[in-house]
Design a protein around this motif. Structure first.
Motif, PDB file in Angstrom:
ATOM      1  N   THR A 110      31.191 -68.022  36.120  1.00  0.00           N
ATOM      2  CA  THR A 110      30.576 -67.726  37.541  1.00  0.00           C
ATOM      3  C   THR A 110      32.315 -67.370  37.980  1.00  0.00           C
ATOM      4  O   THR A 110      33.008 -68.366  38.018  1.00  0.00           O
TER       5      THR A 110
ATOM      6  N   THR B  96      26.768 -71.688  31.280  1.00  0.00           N
ATOM      7  CA  THR B  96      27.483 -70.370  31.838  1.00  0.00           C
ATOM      8  C   THR B  96      28.815 -70.251  33.059  1.00  0.00           C
ATOM      9  O   THR B  96      29.745 -71.329  33.136  1.00  0.00           O
TER      10      THR B  96
ATOM     11  N   SER C  50      28.008 -57.992  35.470  1.00  0.00           N
ATOM     12  CA  SER C  50      28.076 -58.035  36.993  1.00  0.00           C
ATOM     13  C   SER C  50      28.179 -56.879  37.608  1.00  0.00           C
ATOM     14  O   SER C  50      26.854 -55.769  37.017  1.00  0.00           O
TER      15      SER C  50
ATOM     16  N   LEU D 260      29.914 -62.661  38.953  1.00  0.00           N
ATOM     17  CA  LEU D 260      30.799 -61.544  37.849  1.00  0.00           C
ATOM     18  C   LEU D 260      30.443 -62.913  36.618  1.00  0.00           C
ATOM     19  O   LEU D 260      30.715 -64.226  37.006  1.00  0.00           O
ATOM     20  N   TRP D 261      29.037 -62.922  36.286  1.00  0.00           N
ATOM     21  CA  TRP D 261      28.934 -64.435  35.296  1.00  0.00           C
ATOM     22  C   TRP D 261      29.053 -63.586  33.587  1.00  0.00           C
ATOM     23  O   TRP D 261      29.233 -62.794  33.241  1.00  0.00           O
ATOM     24  N   ALA D 262      29.433 -64.960  33.007  1.00  0.00           N
ATOM     25  CA  ALA D 262      29.873 -64.758  31.618  1.00  0.00           C
ATOM     26  C   ALA D 262      29.157 -66.529  31.126  1.00  0.00           C
ATOM     27  O   ALA D 262      29.314 -67.350  32.069  1.00  0.00           O
TER      28      ALA D 262
ATOM     29  N   GLU E   3      35.478 -57.902  32.815  1.00  0.00           N
ATOM     30  CA  GLU E   3      34.466 -57.995  31.872  1.00  0.00           C
ATOM     31  C   GLU E   3      34.319 -57.898  30.397  1.00  0.00           C
ATOM     32  O   GLU E   3      34.559 -58.596  29.978  1.00  0.00           O
TER      33      GLU E   3
ATOM     34  N   VAL F  54      32.804 -65.794  24.511  1.00  0.00           N
ATOM     35  CA  VAL F  54      31.785 -65.161  25.535  1.00  0.00           C
ATOM     36  C   VAL F  54      30.536 -64.255  24.662  1.00  0.00           C
ATOM     37  O   VAL F  54      31.412 -63.451  24.185  1.00  0.00           O
TER      38      VAL F  54
ATOM     39  N   LEU G  69      37.171 -60.642  28.704  1.00  0.00           N
ATOM     40  CA  LEU G  69      36.701 -61.818  29.187  1.00  0.00           C
ATOM     41  C   LEU G  69      35.402 -61.562  27.801  1.00  0.00           C
ATOM     42  O   LEU G  69      35.668 -61.988  26.518  1.00  0.00           O
ATOM     43  N   ALA G  70      34.966 -60.529  27.665  1.00  0.00           N
ATOM     44  CA  ALA G  70      33.849 -60.171  26.776  1.00  0.00           C
ATOM     45  C   ALA G  70      34.621 -60.689  24.640  1.00  0.00           C
ATOM     46  O   ALA G  70      34.261 -60.379  24.097  1.00  0.00           O
TER      47      ALA G  70
ATOM     48  N   ARG H 234      27.567 -62.917  26.575  1.00  0.00           N
ATOM     49  CA  ARG H 234      27.572 -61.234  26.543  1.00  0.00           C
ATOM     50  C   ARG H 234      28.220 -61.571  28.676  1.00  0.00           C
ATOM     51  O   ARG H 234      28.888 -63.135  28.478  1.00  0.00           O
ATOM     52  N   THR H 235      28.732 -60.832  29.261  1.00  0.00           N
ATOM     53  CA  THR H 235      29.003 -60.695  30.900  1.00  0.00           C
ATOM     54  C   THR H 235      27.855 -60.165  31.800  1.00  0.00           C
ATOM     55  O   THR H 235      27.091 -59.094  30.913  1.00  0.00           O
TER      56      THR H 235
END
Length: 772
Positions: free
Chosen positions: A451, A449, A488, A540-542, A474, A483, A477-478, A485-486
């Motif tokens: 964040t 993870t 948010s 936001l989670w990555a 997002e 990465v 990052l994608a 997945r993301t």
């Protein structure tokens, strides 16, 4: 002052025994409060921005104690009744586990995972899978919902549709062992021949590490047994075997009591300290015991021998013990709790052992005597012959040349050093936690993870500007290959927009009023994963494919570049990055930078203390010379063996510096003492190596053999300690007994020729027989 102290100990030995035993018992009583277990937070530098941010995020949104459970059918894909029933049962079972963050429970059957539809103008929200479907048509419809929804696809079911996932998160402070016990109990309860169950996550790795930490007493017992054999071989008397061991054991008891009283836990990073303290304490005791035997061979009675040996050895023992204790204690200044725990634990134990050896043991020796007749004859041993060989110029220059070649070879291995990795890599290949991790990541690689926190005044987290910034970040990052997945709040709003608007576009609405309506209509359990109730903070989670430092660093730097260009709401700020990946990166960067600084500070402390004790700045140089060589050789071994420079290997380097200083100090002090008695430099060296050098060799062999038992463990952290610690100790010992004397004879510094003031031995205790 030392003469008066020695007379006090000898004349009042019974009172000294009672007082020291009472204090030791009081500290032993504190051990019941000692915390035993591996706290994963101890490896993270508490002042690092990523760590501080992570603590803030998970206090409200979680993300640290993250567990993934996978249901993998043995044939076919996940779209079959047995698998879907297992997902439902596991989801319900996880809800009963202590400390669960309900809003972060995600699966096909989780209450927070909803299917949103518009029927006749009404927005309806239903469980995605309230009950597992049985018919082929119902299963096909469920699959269509999941595959067609960007938020569900690849998250609830893996992209290859070969594994269904249940994600759980737990509130900070929930015991890791309890989490692991509950998760594995669920897997055992719902086992089936139709599918395999796997679970992974930080709490499970921590619990697995704790299992090995609890085996430390077994290895401690084996190490003590090895040390007893070395003592017996060295002194060839039962007293010579048991008394040094008693010093080490009592020093360890006092050290553990001080740890408990000051809140220092016994965990992964300091699990080897009890073994270290027992062996080092016994080493200091061996120096005193050997000198006592020397004095007893010529002294008129036992009391006089105790007095003489205490006066002679106390200064150098105080110097060596203080150097080691202060050196280890300085490790508490570097902001990493695990390293601080290690340093304080070692300082407590070594300091306690030295105090006991200068109080309890002389009193005990006064009471019990030598126990056998001590011969005054002394045959020169192998180390004495080594001293005579070093007196020959050709041999000592050969020693110095060999040391130079070894250092060059070690330096060539430095480029091969691997950076530190995740703590799960300490587990053996066949461990259940390792097998499950590999099984899950084969289908779902996004376990790591990262964040990002956006915070501002009330309402800022759900404003159109904040949603737009999250969406842009997002998408950036994608694009990075690391990465997977993301997720948010922006994604939830895009999903609602796709459902509610006729165009069904998965994008943020252009109309702020529509955005506000969607947020109002859709607010529910799913929103709690991303935004607080005051709309001041959103996360936001990555999910990253790899936690390799280089891969994580690239993603973090990408996020920071993008964040700096975003248009945020007034008063809002975007902070990157928390989560497991950035925290591991913080550890890696701090280990590489901090441990180099740590070793440099240790060397500086040892140089200053030894210079003060030996009353010469040049003496400090010769004390740290063997340490520098030992560090170089140990680091070279790490590089050429392809090992990781992590907290374990870095701590071993620090141990080599902290303990190795004793070797040089004892040899140098005895050399100067022999010179003060009228010997030439060459003869003084022979005598110093044949007396103090023997005890130094005993200590190094005891530590090397004692720690070698750890190498038989399946736990790789123990293996590292069991392989590198003997290498560091033997390198320090060899350098102190060969390279340092060769350099002294080659340079002949002024401090060697200067004779220290002899200790005052006036008014020794009266020569009277002991009662009984």
């Amino acid at each position: 002052m030392l003469a008066r102290y020695a007379r006090l100990i000898v004349d009042h030995h019974r009172a000294v025994l009672v007082v020291t035993l009472a204090l030791t018992a009081a500290l032993a009583f504190q051990i019941r409060h000692l915390v035993v277990g591996f706290d994963p937070e101890s490896v993270f530098p508490s002042d690092d921005p990523a760590v501080v941010l992570d603590h803030r995020i998970r206090a409200e949104f979680g993300g640290r104690d993250f567990v993934a459970i996978a249901v993998v059918p043995r044939t076919g894909d996940v779209w079959q009744p047995a698998v879907l029933n297992a997902v439902r049962d596991l989801t319900l079972g996880v809800r009963d586990l202590p400390g669960l963050m309900e809003q972060n429970l995600v699966s096909l059957a989780a209450p927070s995972v909803r299917r949103v539809e518009v029927t006749d103008g009404d927005l309806r929200e239903e469980y995605l899978m309230r009950e597992p479907p049985e018919s082929a048509e119902d299963i096909r419809r469920l699959r269509a919902y999941v595959v067609d929804d960007p938020l569900f696809r690849g998250g609830l079911v893996t992209e290859d549709e070969r594994a269904a996932l249940v994600f759980a998160d737990f509130w900070p402070g929930t015991p890791k062992d309890e989490i692991a016990e509950g998760v594995y109990a669920l897997l055992e309860r719902y086992r089936s021949p139709a599918y395999d169950l796997h679970a992974t996550g930080e709490p499970l790795f921590v619990a697995a590490g704790n299992e090995y930490v609890r085996t430390v007493p077994l290895y401690l017992g084996a190490a003590v047994l090895v040390m007893m054999l070395v003592l017996l071989a060295s002194f060839r008397t039962w007293q010579g075997m048991l008394l040094p061991l008693l010093t080490g054991v009592l020093g360890t008891v006092c050290g553990l009591g001080l740890m408990a009283a000051s809140g220092v836990p016994l965990g992964l990073w300091n699990q080897s300290v009890p073994t270290l303290v027992i062996i080092v304490g016994a080493g200091h005791s061996a120096q005193m015991l050997k000198r006592y035997y020397e004095e007893r061979a010529t002294a008129p009675d036992n009391r006089h021998a105790v007095y003489q040996s205490l006066v002679r050895i106390a200064p150098v023992m105080l110097a060596a013990g203080a150097t080691a204790a202060i050196g280890f204690g300085s490790m508490a200044l570097f902001g990493m709790p695990g390293i601080a725990d290690f340093g304080l634990s070692a300082a407590y134990g070594i300091g306690s052992a030295v105090v006991l050896e200068l109080s309890f043991m002389p009193a005990l020796r006064t009471a019990i005597g030598a126990g056998e007749r001590i011969s005054a004859s002394h045959a020169e041993g192998a180390l004495g012959r080594l001293g005579r060989a070093l007196a020959r110029p050709r041999f000592r220059w050969l020693v110095l040349a060999a040391a130079t070649v070894l250092c060059a070879a070690a330096a060539a291995g430095v480029p091969h050093i691997r950076p530190g990795g995740a703590s799960r890599e300490y587990l053996p290949v066949g461990h259940r936690a390792t097998i499950d991790f590999e099984a899950i990541t084969a289908h779902f690689p996004g376990i790591v993870t990262m964040t990002v926190l956006l915070e501002g005044p009330p309402g800022a987290a759900t404003s159109p500007a904040a949603l737009a910034a999250l969406d842009r970040l997002e998408r950036a990052l994608a694009a990075d290959p690391n990465v997977a997945r993301t997720a948010s709040l922006a994604g939830l709003v895009k999903k609602l927009n796709a459902v509610f608007t006729p165009e069904h576009r998965f994008e943020l609405p252009a109309d702020p009023a529509l955005t506000a309506q969607l947020l109002f209509l859709g607010r529910g359990p799913a929103f709690e994963r991303y935004v607080d109730r005051a709309d001041t903070r959103t996360v936001l989670w990555a999910y990253l494919r790899s936690d390799a430092p280089g891969e994580v660093k690239r993603v973090v730097e990408l996020a920071r570049r993008e964040a700096s260009a975003l248009a945020l709401p007034p008063g809002a700020a975007l902070r990157v990055a928390g989560g497991h990946g950035p925290m591991e990166l913080a550890v890696e960067e701090r280990v590489t930078r901090g441990k180099i600084l740590n070793v440099a500070v240790l060397l500086a402390v040892i140089y200053l203390l030894s210079s003060l004790v030996l009353r010469s700045p040049a003496a400090g140089v010769f004390v740290i010379l063997p340490l520098v060589l030992a560090v170089a050789l140990t680091v070279g071994i790490i590089g050429w063996a392809g090992l990781r420079f992590d907290l374990i290997s870095a701590s071993v380097v620090a141990v080599g510096v902290g303990i190795g200083a004793d070797y040089a100090i004892y040899v140098l002090y005895r050399l100067r003492e022999e010179q003060a008695a009228g010997a030439t430099l060459e003869e003084a060296l022979v005598r110093a190596l044949d007396t103090s050098g023997r005890a130094v060799l005993f200590v190094a062999l005891s530590i090397a053999l004692g720690f070698t038992v750890l190498s038989f463990s399946a736990y790789r952290a123990f293996q590292l300690a069991g392989l590198l610690t003997p290498a560091a100790m033997l390198a320090s010992c060899a350098a102190a007994l060969t390279v340092m004397p060769a350099a002294l004879l080659a340079v002949r510094p002024a401090f060697i020729r200067a004779r220290p003031r002899p200790q005052s031995l006036d008014n020794p205790p009266p020569a009277r027989a002991l009662a009984g």
